[in-house]
Motif scaffolding. Structure first.
Motif, PDB file in Angstrom:
ATOM      1  N   ILE A  64       0.836  -1.201   0.000  1.00  0.00           N
ATOM      2  CA  ILE A  64       0.000   0.000   0.000  1.00  0.00           C
ATOM      3  C   ILE A  64       0.868   1.248   0.000  1.00  0.00           C
ATOM      4  O   ILE A  64       0.579   2.229  -0.691  1.00  0.00           O
ATOM      5  N   ALA A  65       1.973   1.218   0.754  1.00  0.00           N
ATOM      6  CA  ALA A  65       2.869   2.374   0.840  1.00  0.00           C
ATOM      7  C   ALA A  65       3.553   2.663  -0.487  1.00  0.00           C
ATOM      8  O   ALA A  65       3.988   3.807  -0.729  1.00  0.00           O
ATOM      9  N   ARG A  66       3.650   1.649  -1.352  1.00  0.00           N
ATOM     10  CA  ARG A  66       4.312   1.850  -2.647  1.00  0.00           C
ATOM     11  C   ARG A  66       3.406   2.508  -3.677  1.00  0.00           C
ATOM     12  O   ARG A  66       3.867   2.889  -4.760  1.00  0.00           O
ATOM     13  N   LEU A  67       2.128   2.665  -3.369  1.00  0.00           N
ATOM     14  CA  LEU A  67       1.214   3.307  -4.312  1.00  0.00           C
ATOM     15  C   LEU A  67       1.564   4.779  -4.470  1.00  0.00           C
ATOM     16  O   LEU A  67       1.819   5.482  -3.487  1.00  0.00           O
ATOM     17  N   THR A  68       1.580   5.258  -5.704  1.00  0.00           N
ATOM     18  CA  THR A  68       1.896   6.662  -5.975  1.00  0.00           C
ATOM     19  C   THR A  68       0.938   7.224  -7.015  1.00  0.00           C
ATOM     20  O   THR A  68       0.210   6.482  -7.683  1.00  0.00           O
ATOM     21  N   GLY A  69       0.945   8.531  -7.161  1.00  0.00           N
ATOM     22  CA  GLY A  69       0.179   9.189  -8.207  1.00  0.00           C
ATOM     23  C   GLY A  69      -1.306   8.903  -8.149  1.00  0.00           C
ATOM     24  O   GLY A  69      -1.930   8.907  -7.079  1.00  0.00           O
ATOM     25  N   ALA A  70      -1.874   8.615  -9.316  1.00  0.00           N
ATOM     26  CA  ALA A  70      -3.316   8.403  -9.418  1.00  0.00           C
ATOM     27  C   ALA A  70      -3.770   7.203  -8.600  1.00  0.00           C
ATOM     28  O   ALA A  70      -4.855   7.220  -8.003  1.00  0.00           O
ATOM     29  N   ARG A  71      -2.942   6.151  -8.531  1.00  0.00           N
ATOM     30  CA  ARG A  71      -3.322   4.961  -7.755  1.00  0.00           C
ATOM     31  C   ARG A  71      -3.440   5.297  -6.267  1.00  0.00           C
ATOM     32  O   ARG A  71      -4.324   4.783  -5.577  1.00  0.00           O
ATOM     33  N   ALA A  72      -2.549   6.162  -5.773  1.00  0.00           N
ATOM     34  CA  ALA A  72      -2.625   6.578  -4.370  1.00  0.00           C
ATOM     35  C   ALA A  72      -3.885   7.399  -4.120  1.00  0.00           C
ATOM     36  O   ALA A  72      -4.537   7.266  -3.078  1.00  0.00           O
ATOM     37  N   VAL A  73      -4.236   8.255  -5.082  1.00  0.00           N
ATOM     38  CA  VAL A  73      -5.460   9.052  -4.964  1.00  0.00           C
ATOM     39  C   VAL A  73      -6.683   8.138  -4.931  1.00  0.00           C
ATOM     40  O   VAL A  73      -7.574   8.291  -4.094  1.00  0.00           O
ATOM     41  N   ALA A  74      -6.726   7.196  -5.854  1.00  0.00           N
ATOM     42  CA  ALA A  74      -7.850   6.259  -5.901  1.00  0.00           C
ATOM     43  C   ALA A  74      -7.956   5.467  -4.606  1.00  0.00           C
ATOM     44  O   ALA A  74      -9.061   5.245  -4.084  1.00  0.00           O
ATOM     45  N   ASN A  75      -6.815   5.046  -4.087  1.00  0.00           N
ATOM     46  CA  ASN A  75      -6.804   4.281  -2.839  1.00  0.00           C
ATOM     47  C   ASN A  75      -7.446   5.073  -1.701  1.00  0.00           C
ATOM     48  O   ASN A  75      -8.262   4.541  -0.938  1.00  0.00           O
ATOM     49  N   GLN A  76      -7.098   6.358  -1.603  1.00  0.00           N
ATOM     50  CA  GLN A  76      -7.681   7.199  -0.554  1.00  0.00           C
ATOM     51  C   GLN A  76      -9.169   7.456  -0.787  1.00  0.00           C
ATOM     52  O   GLN A  76      -9.969   7.436   0.158  1.00  0.00           O
ATOM     53  N   LEU A  77      -9.547   7.661  -2.013  1.00  0.00           N
ATOM     54  CA  LEU A  77     -10.964   7.894  -2.320  1.00  0.00           C
ATOM     55  C   LEU A  77     -11.815   6.681  -1.959  1.00  0.00           C
ATOM     56  O   LEU A  77     -12.876   6.814  -1.336  1.00  0.00           O
ATOM     57  N   LEU A  78     -11.353   5.499  -2.328  1.00  0.00           N
ATOM     58  CA  LEU A  78     -12.153   4.288  -2.184  1.00  0.00           C
ATOM     59  C   LEU A  78     -12.153   3.708  -0.775  1.00  0.00           C
ATOM     60  O   LEU A  78     -13.123   3.062  -0.371  1.00  0.00           O
ATOM     61  N   HIS A  79     -11.067   3.945  -0.032  1.00  0.00           N
ATOM     62  CA  HIS A  79     -10.945   3.325   1.289  1.00  0.00           C
ATOM     63  C   HIS A  79     -11.108   4.294   2.460  1.00  0.00           C
ATOM     64  O   HIS A  79     -11.287   3.841   3.597  1.00  0.00           O
ATOM     65  N   THR A  80     -11.023   5.587   2.194  1.00  0.00           N
ATOM     66  CA  THR A  80     -11.094   6.562   3.290  1.00  0.00           C
ATOM     67  C   THR A  80     -12.178   7.609   3.063  1.00  0.00           C
ATOM     68  O   THR A  80     -13.031   7.827   3.933  1.00  0.00           O
ATOM     69  N   VAL A  81     -12.158   8.246   1.900  1.00  0.00           N
ATOM     70  CA  VAL A  81     -13.096   9.349   1.642  1.00  0.00           C
ATOM     71  C   VAL A  81     -14.537   8.861   1.611  1.00  0.00           C
ATOM     72  O   VAL A  81     -15.412   9.424   2.286  1.00  0.00           O
ATOM     73  N   THR A  82     -14.810   7.812   0.845  1.00  0.00           N
ATOM     74  CA  THR A  82     -16.208   7.365   0.749  1.00  0.00           C
ATOM     75  C   THR A  82     -16.729   6.765   2.061  1.00  0.00           C
ATOM     76  O   THR A  82     -17.864   7.060   2.440  1.00  0.00           O
ATOM     77  N   PRO A  83     -15.955   5.953   2.789  1.00  0.00           N
ATOM     78  CA  PRO A  83     -16.483   5.479   4.073  1.00  0.00           C
ATOM     79  C   PRO A  83     -16.812   6.599   5.046  1.00  0.00           C
ATOM     80  O   PRO A  83     -17.880   6.603   5.680  1.00  0.00           O
ATOM     81  N   ILE A  84     -15.915   7.571   5.165  1.00  0.00           N
ATOM     82  CA  ILE A  84     -16.166   8.688   6.080  1.00  0.00           C
ATOM     83  C   ILE A  84     -17.325   9.534   5.576  1.00  0.00           C
ATOM     84  O   ILE A  84     -18.201   9.945   6.347  1.00  0.00           O
ATOM     85  N   GLY A  85     -17.354   9.797   4.281  1.00  0.00           N
ATOM     86  CA  GLY A  85     -18.415  10.623   3.705  1.00  0.00           C
ATOM     87  C   GLY A  85     -19.791  10.019   3.854  1.00  0.00           C
ATOM     88  O   GLY A  85     -20.750  10.710   4.213  1.00  0.00           O
ATOM     89  N   VAL A  86     -19.913   8.714   3.602  1.00  0.00           N
ATOM     90  CA  VAL A  86     -21.220   8.056   3.728  1.00  0.00           C
ATOM     91  C   VAL A  86     -21.661   8.048   5.188  1.00  0.00           C
ATOM     92  O   VAL A  86     -22.848   8.221   5.489  1.00  0.00           O
ATOM     93  N   ALA A  87     -20.719   7.863   6.106  1.00  0.00           N
ATOM     94  CA  ALA A  87     -21.061   7.907   7.539  1.00  0.00           C
ATOM     95  C   ALA A  87     -21.561   9.295   7.929  1.00  0.00           C
ATOM     96  O   ALA A  87     -22.548   9.425   8.674  1.00  0.00           O
TER      97      ALA A  87
END
Length: 228
Positions: free
Chosen positions: A100-123
Motif C-alpha cells: 500500500i505504501a508503494r502506491l503513488t500518483g493516481a493509484r494513491a489518490v484512488a486508494n484514498q478515495l475508495l478506502h477513506t473518503v467514501t467510508p467517512i463521507g457516507v457515515a
C-alpha cells in the motif's frame, strides 16, 4: 441554502468520489480484476445509491428506503475498517501495508478515495443528513447477503483463475492456497460475525441518535419498510 440542496450536493460529491476512484483503478489496471474486489462492489453501490439520493434530494422527492442506504453504509464502513485495521496495519496477520505504501500518483489518490473518503463521507451523510429511527433489527441479517454473495463469487473466481495469477484471490484472508477451504471458511465466519455485529450497532445507534436534519429532508413512510 436549503437543506435539500446541501444534501444533494454532498451526496453528489460522494458519488463522484466513488466513480473517480473506480475509473482511476480501471484505467491503471485491468477492469475485470478491478471489479473482482469487494471495495469496488461497495463503492459502485455508493455511486449508485448516493447519486440517486442526490437526484431525489435535488428534486425534493422522498429519500431512498432506509435499508438501502443503511446497507450501503455498512458495506462501505466494512471496506474502510478492514482496509485500515487489517490490510494497512503492520500488526495484522494479513498486513499489506508495504504494498500500500508503494502506491503513488493516481493509484494513491484512488486508494484514498475508495478506502477513506467514501467510508467517512457516507457515515457523515447518515449522521448529519438522514433522519434516525428507520432501521430495523432484521436489516442487520438481510445485509449479510452482500458479503455472502461476494464470498461465493470470490471463491468461484479463484477456482477458475489460473493458479499463477497474482490476483487469483483478491484478499489474503480468502486465499484458499494459503489457508485451505477450512481456514477461509473460518475467516469468513469471523468476518461475517463482525459484519453482523456492526450492522446491529448501526441499528442501535440509529434508534438513539438525535435528528440533525430539517423538515425538508425527511424519511418517507416507505423508508423503514422498503425491504422486508
Amino acid at each position: 441554502m436549503p437543506n435539500t440542496v446541501v444534501t444533494a450536493l454532498f451526496r453528489g460529491l460522494l458519488a463522484l468520489a466513488a466513480v473517480t476512484g473506480i475509473v482511476i483503478e480501471c484505467v491503471e489496471g485491468n477492469p475485470l480484476v478491478v471489479f473482482s474486489f469487494f471495495t469496488i462492489w461497495s463503492n459502485t453501490a455508493v455511486a449508485v445509491v448516493l447519486g440517486w439520493g442526490a437526484v431525489r434530494a435535488w428534486t425534493r422527492r422522498p429519500p431512498l428506503p432506509a435499508p438501502w442506504t443503511g446497507g450501503v453504509l455498512l458495506c462501505i464502513a466494512v471496506v474502510g475498517l478492514v482496509f485500515h485495521l487489517v490490510l494497512d496495519n503492520a500488526a495484522s496477520e494479513f498486513n499489506e501495508s508495504a504494498a500500500i505504501a508503494r502506491l503513488t500518483g493516481a493509484r494513491a489518490v484512488a486508494n484514498q478515495l475508495l478506502h477513506t473518503v467514501t467510508p467517512i463521507g457516507v457515515a457523515l451523510d447518515w449522521l448529519l443528513l438522514t433522519r434516525p429511527g428507520a432501521l430495523r433489527w432484521r436489516h442487520a441479517a438481510q445485509w449479510l447477503a452482500a458479503p455472502g454473495a461476494y464470498l461465493v463469487f470470490a471463491l468461484v473466481r479463484g477456482a477458475l483463475v489460473s493458479p499463477d495469477t497474482p490476483t487469483r484471490y483478491t484478499y489474503p484472508f480468502i486465499d484458499v492456497t494459503a489457508h485451505g477451504y477450512a481456514g477461509v471458511l473460518l475467516n469468513a465466519v469471523v468476518l461475517g460475525l463482525a459484519f453482523y455485529a456492526l450492522g446491529l450497532l448501526l441499528v442501535a445507534v440509529d434508534r438513539v441518535r438525535p435528528s440533525l436534519v430539517g423538515r425538508g429532508e425527511r424519511i418517507s413512510s416507505l423508508g423503514a419498510g422498503g425491504l422486508k
